[in-house]
Write an enzyme that holds these catalytic residues in place. Structure first.
Site, PDB file in Angstrom:
ATOM      1  N   GLY A  17      -6.903  -5.216  15.747  1.00 18.93           N
ATOM      2  CA  GLY A  17      -7.670  -6.259  16.394  1.00 18.93           C
ATOM      3  C   GLY A  17      -8.259  -5.786  17.710  1.00 18.93           C
ATOM      4  O   GLY A  17      -7.674  -4.954  18.404  1.00 18.93           O
TER       5      GLY A  17
ATOM      6  N   ARG B  93       0.811  -1.227   0.000  1.00 18.98           N
ATOM      7  CA  ARG B  93       0.000   0.000   0.000  1.00 18.98           C
ATOM      8  C   ARG B  93       0.840   1.271   0.000  1.00 18.98           C
ATOM      9  O   ARG B  93       0.320   2.358  -0.240  1.00 18.98           O
ATOM     10  CB  ARG B  93      -0.950  -0.007   1.201  1.00 18.98           C
ATOM     11  CG  ARG B  93      -2.133  -0.959   1.017  1.00 18.98           C
ATOM     12  CD  ARG B  93      -3.067  -0.912   2.198  1.00 18.98           C
ATOM     13  NE  ARG B  93      -2.551  -1.674   3.328  1.00 18.98           N
ATOM     14  CZ  ARG B  93      -3.117  -1.694   4.534  1.00 18.98           C
ATOM     15  NH1 ARG B  93      -4.208  -0.964   4.775  1.00 18.98           N
ATOM     16  NH2 ARG B  93      -2.596  -2.415   5.506  1.00 18.98           N
TER      17      ARG B  93
ATOM     18  N   GLU C  31      -9.452 -10.235  15.136  1.00 24.58           N
ATOM     19  CA  GLU C  31      -9.128  -9.372  13.995  1.00 24.58           C
ATOM     20  C   GLU C  31     -10.409  -8.787  13.411  1.00 24.58           C
ATOM     21  O   GLU C  31     -11.473  -9.410  13.434  1.00 24.58           O
ATOM     22  CB  GLU C  31      -8.367 -10.158  12.932  1.00 24.58           C
ATOM     23  CG  GLU C  31      -7.047 -10.730  13.400  1.00 24.58           C
ATOM     24  CD  GLU C  31      -6.067  -9.663  13.844  1.00 24.58           C
ATOM     25  OE1 GLU C  31      -6.189  -8.498  13.409  1.00 24.58           O
ATOM     26  OE2 GLU C  31      -5.171  -9.982  14.654  1.00 24.58           O
TER      27      GLU C  31
ATOM     28  N   ASN D 201       1.068   2.038   7.069  1.00 25.19           N
ATOM     29  CA  ASN D 201       0.786   1.158   5.938  1.00 25.19           C
ATOM     30  C   ASN D 201       0.641   1.913   4.625  1.00 25.19           C
ATOM     31  O   ASN D 201       0.723   1.308   3.555  1.00 25.19           O
ATOM     32  CB  ASN D 201      -0.492   0.358   6.195  1.00 25.19           C
ATOM     33  CG  ASN D 201      -0.316  -0.660   7.301  1.00 25.19           C
ATOM     34  OD1 ASN D 201       0.620  -1.461   7.277  1.00 25.19           O
ATOM     35  ND2 ASN D 201      -1.196  -0.624   8.293  1.00 25.19           N
TER      36      ASN D 201
ATOM     37  N   LYS E 229      32.336  27.682  -1.272  1.00 20.69           N
ATOM     38  CA  LYS E 229      32.455  26.226  -1.395  1.00 20.69           C
ATOM     39  C   LYS E 229      33.909  25.823  -1.160  1.00 20.69           C
ATOM     40  O   LYS E 229      34.823  26.426  -1.731  1.00 20.69           O
ATOM     41  CB  LYS E 229      32.013  25.748  -2.779  1.00 20.69           C
ATOM     42  CG  LYS E 229      32.213  24.246  -3.014  1.00 20.69           C
ATOM     43  CD  LYS E 229      31.833  23.869  -4.426  1.00 20.69           C
ATOM     44  CE  LYS E 229      32.018  22.364  -4.648  1.00 20.69           C
ATOM     45  NZ  LYS E 229      33.432  21.954  -4.608  1.00 20.69           N
TER      46      LYS E 229
ATOM     47  N   GLN F  10      12.813 -14.369   6.402  1.00 22.05           N
ATOM     48  CA  GLN F  10      11.540 -15.080   6.345  1.00 22.05           C
ATOM     49  C   GLN F  10      11.191 -15.325   4.877  1.00 22.05           C
ATOM     50  O   GLN F  10      10.841 -14.403   4.142  1.00 22.05           O
ATOM     51  CB  GLN F  10      10.420 -14.274   7.013  1.00 22.05           C
ATOM     52  CG  GLN F  10       9.087 -15.028   7.031  1.00 22.05           C
ATOM     53  CD  GLN F  10       7.908 -14.149   7.409  1.00 22.05           C
ATOM     54  OE1 GLN F  10       8.011 -12.915   7.390  1.00 22.05           O
ATOM     55  NE2 GLN F  10       6.789 -14.765   7.742  1.00 22.05           N
TER      56      GLN F  10
END
Length: 454
Positions: A139, A15, A154, A227, A350, A72
């Site tokens: 939840g 998302r 949930e 999200n 600079k 994972q």
């Protein structure tokens, strides 16, 4: 007691609609993952473990040696993600703080409350909850008559009655490590989504008649999870307010905090005043009694004490004490202004040093130069340091007067006490106490210098 944090950071974050892994999206100048790790440092005793998946290479590269990582693959839910840490932590820690890497607003003191609650309970774990009118998909917490947690429901499976519950699961847990690893193996795959959910551990504990303690937090803002880009902007606003309040409580004045942007990690001394539309980024350190803004941008810059900076831009620069610059001045990487330097409007420096007491007029450019103390740089002066192939240095001594519109064609050295006439194009070295004029510049006389060092 050994306390180890496990951060779940394997999700794709679809998302966010971005090629950048979600946990590396910046929040007040630092990846959201950094904020979570910083908060956890206040309560853990062991190096953290980060579970990576989507964008694993980028996340692992960012972490370097600050955390251990486990992969994972495939990604089969939050319970499955937590299982990946077992190989590193079984038998090697007492408590496990498990949370999500996309919750960057949680404070260290909140994690401390969670750990203390678990230390005092006979149950296998404690979890953080929050009460809010807007559930944001969290939840719902179902409690037993004795106040312990019976289940986390949930939102997508909650009944209309359960949807009315205002207590929500935040997604931060503190587990007894000896119980956690075996319990994770008892989680059953969700038949609808084919994933293993961490929240099922509540029901597993309930079946074993083990109490699960809830620590209720009263600040919903702190529990914002990210999200979408909308959530990121909400978290940015909350974090920016927190950072500004911290600086103000430490003695920094802000005329309008809502229009003052300070990134995480910036240091500012007391009695410094920041005016509206001031943006301070990166590894910036600012001393005391400075007056900065409005409309000023500062990045990776060190500023001493007692400086006045008006509507200017600085990046990778150093300002010592009592520097006065602006409006519309620019310091680029390598610029170093020593004490009591004045830099006028529309000037640019600079990779150069302006030593004590230098006065640099407006509409001037100084590059690859070393300017001696108490030298005056007239308006429109340019160091012509680039020949199309290489950069060349300009060295100007002390007590030099550079006339307006002078072109200094590097490589070049001007001796102490020398002067250039307005519009001079200097192509050859100038001896000390010598006046040069014209195009190309030529010496026309020697000068008597007041206060000449013997």
């Amino acid at each position: 007691m050994k306390i180890t944090a496990v951060l779940l950071a394997a999700g794709q974050g679809t998302r966010m609609k971005s090629d950048l892994p979600k946990v590396l999206h910046p929040l007040c100048g630092k990846p959201m993952l950094w904020h979570v790790l910083e908060a956890l440092k206040e309560v853990t005793t062991e190096p953290p473990v980060v579970v990576v998946g989507h964008g694993a290479e980028a996340v692992t590269k960012y972490l370097g040696d600050t955390a251990r990582t486990v992969l994972q693959e495939p990604q089969l839910g939050t319970g499955h993600a937590a299982m990946q840490a077992e190989s590193l932590l079984r038998g090697d820690t007492d408590l496990v703080i498990l949370t999500y890497a996309d919750m960057p607003l949680l404070r260290g003191e909140t994690f401390k409350r969670l750990v203390e609650a678990q230390r005092l309970t006979p149950g296998p774990f404690s979890l953080l909850t929050v009460r809010a009118e807007d559930p944001r998909g969290f939840g719902r917490i179902v409690r037993k008559p004795d106040g312990t947690v019976e289940a986390i429901v949930e939102e997508y499976v909650a009944t209309p009655e359960q949807r009315q519950i205002k207590e929500l699961n935040v997604g931060a847990y503190c587990f007894n490590a000896g119980w956690l690893w075996d319990a994770l193996r008892r989680i059953e795959k969700n038949p609808k989504k084919g994933e293993y959910y961490l929240t099922d551990l509540v029901e597993i504990a309930a079946r074993d008649n083990l109490p699960v303690q809830a620590v209720t937090h009263d600040d919903f803002t702190e529990t914002i999870g990210i999200n979408t880009r909308v959530h990121l902007s909400e978290a940015e606003a909350a974090m920016r307010k927190r950072i500004n309040q911290m600086h103000m409580l430490n003695g920094v004045s802000m005329m309008n905090p809502a229009s003052t942007y300070i990134e995480a990690g910036v240091q500012i001394g007391r009695d410094t005043t920041l005016l509206p539309n001031t943006y301070i980024h990166g590894k910036t350190v600012i001393g005391e009694r400075n007056f900065i803004g409005p409309n000023t941008i500062i990045r990776d810059t060190t500023i001493g004490n007692g400086c006045r900076i008006l509507a200017s831009v600085m990046e990778g620069a150093v300002l010592e004490d009592d520097v006065d610059m602006g409006p519309f001045a620019r310091l680029r990487k390598g610029a170093h202004l020593k004490s009591h330097v004045h830099m006028g409007n529309f000037g640019e420096v600079k990779d150069s040093v302006l030593r004590e007491g230098v006065k640099m007029g407006h509409f001037s450019y100084i590059g690859n130069a070393d300017i001696g103390a108490n030298t005056n740089i007239g308006a429109g002066t340019i160091t012509c340091n680039y020949d199309g192939d290489k950069k060349h240095p300009t060295t100007i001594g002390e007590d030099v007067f550079i006339g307006s519109d002078t072109m200094l064609v590097a490589p070049l050295t001007l001796g102490d006490g020398s002067r250039t006439g307005a519009g001079a194009v200097v192509t050859k070295n100038v001896p000390e106490d010598t006046l040069v004029v014209g195009m190309p510049a030529r010496a026309i006389r020697k000068l008597e210098r007041k206060n000449k060092k013997k």
